[in-house]
Design a protein around this motif. Structure first.
Motif, PDB file in Angstrom:
ATOM      1  N   HIS A 289       0.744  -1.351  -0.075  1.00 18.93           N
ATOM      2  CA  HIS A 289       0.022   0.005  -0.166  1.00 18.93           C
ATOM      3  C   HIS A 289       0.774   1.385   0.181  1.00 18.93           C
ATOM      4  CE1 HIS A 289      -4.184  -1.903   0.236  1.00 18.93           C
ATOM      5  NE2 HIS A 289      -3.379  -2.836   1.146  1.00 18.93           N
ATOM      6  N   THR A 290       1.999   1.213   0.065  1.00 19.30           N
ATOM      7  CA  THR A 290       2.882   2.446  -0.110  1.00 19.30           C
ATOM      8  C   THR A 290       3.227   2.986  -1.399  1.00 19.30           C
ATOM      9  OG1 THR A 290       4.845   3.299   0.700  1.00 19.30           O
ATOM     10  CG2 THR A 290       5.129   1.391  -0.310  1.00 19.30           C
ATOM     11  N   ASP A 291       3.170   4.023  -1.734  1.00 19.57           N
ATOM     12  CA  ASP A 291       3.627   4.609  -3.120  1.00 19.57           C
ATOM     13  C   ASP A 291       4.498   3.747  -3.889  1.00 19.57           C
ATOM     14  OD1 ASP A 291       1.742   6.490  -2.562  1.00 19.57           O
ATOM     15  OD2 ASP A 291       3.227   8.117  -2.149  1.00 19.57           O
TER      16      ASP A 291
ATOM     17  N   ARG B  65       9.831  12.096   4.980  1.00 20.55           N
ATOM     18  CA  ARG B  65       9.003  12.238   6.341  1.00 20.55           C
ATOM     19  C   ARG B  65       7.479  12.411   6.041  1.00 20.55           C
ATOM     20  NH1 ARG B  65      13.002  16.173  10.222  1.00 20.55           N
ATOM     21  NH2 ARG B  65      14.919  14.855   9.619  1.00 20.55           N
ATOM     22  N   ARG B  66       7.281  12.918   4.865  1.00 18.45           N
ATOM     23  CA  ARG B  66       5.811  13.058   4.604  1.00 18.45           C
ATOM     24  C   ARG B  66       5.231  11.513   4.245  1.00 18.45           C
ATOM     25  NH1 ARG B  66       3.193  13.084  -0.009  1.00 18.45           N
ATOM     26  NH2 ARG B  66       5.321  13.638  -1.490  1.00 18.45           N
ATOM     27  N   ARG B  67       6.115  10.788   3.507  1.00 18.98           N
ATOM     28  CA  ARG B  67       5.726   9.655   3.236  1.00 18.98           C
ATOM     29  C   ARG B  67       5.771   8.325   4.450  1.00 18.98           C
ATOM     30  NH1 ARG B  67       8.763   8.921  -2.519  1.00 18.98           N
ATOM     31  NH2 ARG B  67       7.176   9.830  -4.012  1.00 18.98           N
ATOM     32  N   ILE B  68       6.542   8.876   5.410  1.00 18.73           N
ATOM     33  CA  ILE B  68       6.413   7.858   6.661  1.00 18.73           C
ATOM     34  C   ILE B  68       5.081   8.372   7.250  1.00 18.73           C
ATOM     35  CG2 ILE B  68       7.382   7.622   8.944  1.00 18.73           C
ATOM     36  CD1 ILE B  68       8.799   6.064   6.907  1.00 18.73           C
ATOM     37  N   ARG B  69       4.618   9.643   7.329  1.00 20.20           N
ATOM     38  CA  ARG B  69       3.563   9.999   7.976  1.00 20.20           C
ATOM     39  C   ARG B  69       2.231   9.374   7.435  1.00 20.20           C
ATOM     40  NH1 ARG B  69       5.944  15.128   8.334  1.00 20.20           N
ATOM     41  NH2 ARG B  69       4.940  15.750   6.534  1.00 20.20           N
TER      42      ARG B  69
ATOM     43  N   LEU C  55       2.409   6.598   5.820  1.00 21.18           N
ATOM     44  CA  LEU C  55       2.363   5.132   5.932  1.00 21.18           C
ATOM     45  C   LEU C  55       1.755   4.837   7.333  1.00 21.18           C
ATOM     46  CD1 LEU C  55       5.811   3.702   5.022  1.00 21.18           C
ATOM     47  CD2 LEU C  55       3.791   2.828   4.383  1.00 21.18           C
ATOM     48  N   ARG C  56       2.018   5.826   8.332  1.00 15.97           N
ATOM     49  CA  ARG C  56       1.389   5.720   9.729  1.00 15.97           C
ATOM     50  C   ARG C  56      -0.199   5.517   9.585  1.00 15.97           C
ATOM     51  NH1 ARG C  56       4.922   9.732  11.518  1.00 15.97           N
ATOM     52  NH2 ARG C  56       6.685   8.764  12.984  1.00 15.97           N
TER      53      ARG C  56
END
Length: 282
Positions: free
Chosen positions: A116-118, A192-196, A198-199
């Motif tokens: 589900h991640t980009d 960091r935006r992509r980690i957010r 993922l949360r």
């Protein structure tokens, strides 16, 4: 009989009877023991305390049809019983040094995050999960850190948290991370935006994003496969003793580790990772 020669059943029953009469143990703990640990341990019957070792415990728990959280609860309760009797337990030393269990992702959940991640971020997430790269290192690295034909990753000193360069290579670690980077590249832009994001993805899938969970997941499954030394080297830890203290988890088997590291990307043009049909909730 000396305690080490008594049956497990009698040891557990004595502990429960004594604690039930006291108020020092919470009602929830006793309920968890009565409904979880005690029935699960009944298969040992008259086996004596000194006749069961860690390897047998691992095999037994691997066959239990229980979620990871339930198995962790059982482990804590059984350690409590052994400590009460002053016995050396096959469960001792398997929890984190602060007494809590190290949190990590189950195989279905790790695969769900990858699915589900980009696409642009899948290579970065794979490096976190399958190579033990620290988050701050992953943010600083580029595709130039990867020698894909040679199956090597060089974390340079200026990128490393410890300021010491390290080389991560296969066969020290499985080839999984290289397969993902070959398929999706490595692009830490907007890390960091992509980690957010993922949360949020994890929440949507019904579980929590775990702080340092990807690294813990890598270490846990490597240790489960008997590769603690290689895991320590890849992750940049100072010694294998720390890995044994923190990441040995008797609810995780070699089979689990092998399943984790065979989480490979689908061929180009398919709809998702090979694991997409696996359930996420446990």
């Amino acid at each position: 009989l000396p305690k080490f020669a008594r049956s497990l059943q009698s040891l557990f029953d004595e502990w429960y009877q004594v604690q039930e009469a006291r108020t020092t143990i919470s009602a929830k703990t006793l309920t968890n023991y009565r409904n979880g640990a005690r029935p699960a341990l009944e298969k040992f019957g008259r086996v004596t305390a000194n006749d069961i070792g860690q390897s047998e415990v691992n095999r037994w728990l691997g066959r239990l049809d229980r979620a990871q959280a339930s198995k962790a609860t059982i482990s804590r309760l059984v350690r409590m019983v052994y400590r009460y009797h002053g016995l050396e337990s096959p469960f001792e030393g398997l929890a984190a040094s602060d007494g809590s269990e190290v949190e990590f992702y189950s195989v279905p959940r790790a695969r769900a995050l990858l699915k589900h991640t980009d696409d642009q971020f899948k290579g970065v997430l794979a490096a976190l999960l399958f190579a033990g790269i620290r988050p701050e290192e992953a943010e600083r690295m580029t595709i130039a850190n990867f020698d894909l034909p040679g199956k090597r990753i060089l974390v340079r000193a200026e990128q490393s948290k410890t300021r010491h360069a390290r080389l991560i290579e296969s066969p020290g670690i499985p080839e999984t991370v290289f397969r993902w980077v070959e398929s999706y590249g490595y692009n830490p832009a907007n890390y960091r935006r992509r980690i957010r994001r993922l949360r949020d993805v994890a929440q949507d899938l019904g579980f929590d994003w775990i702080q340092d969970g990807c690294r813990h997941t890598f270490m846990t499954y490597m240790v489960a496969m008997g590769c603690a030394g290689d895991a320590v080297k890849a992750a940049g830890h100072l010694n294998s003793g720390m890995a044994q203290r923190h990441y040995v988890n008797f609810t995780v088997s070699r089979v689990d580790g092998e399943a984790f590291f065979t989480s490979l990307p689908e061929p180009t043009g398919s709809s998702g990772p090979a694991s997409q049909a696996l359930p996420v909730s446990e």
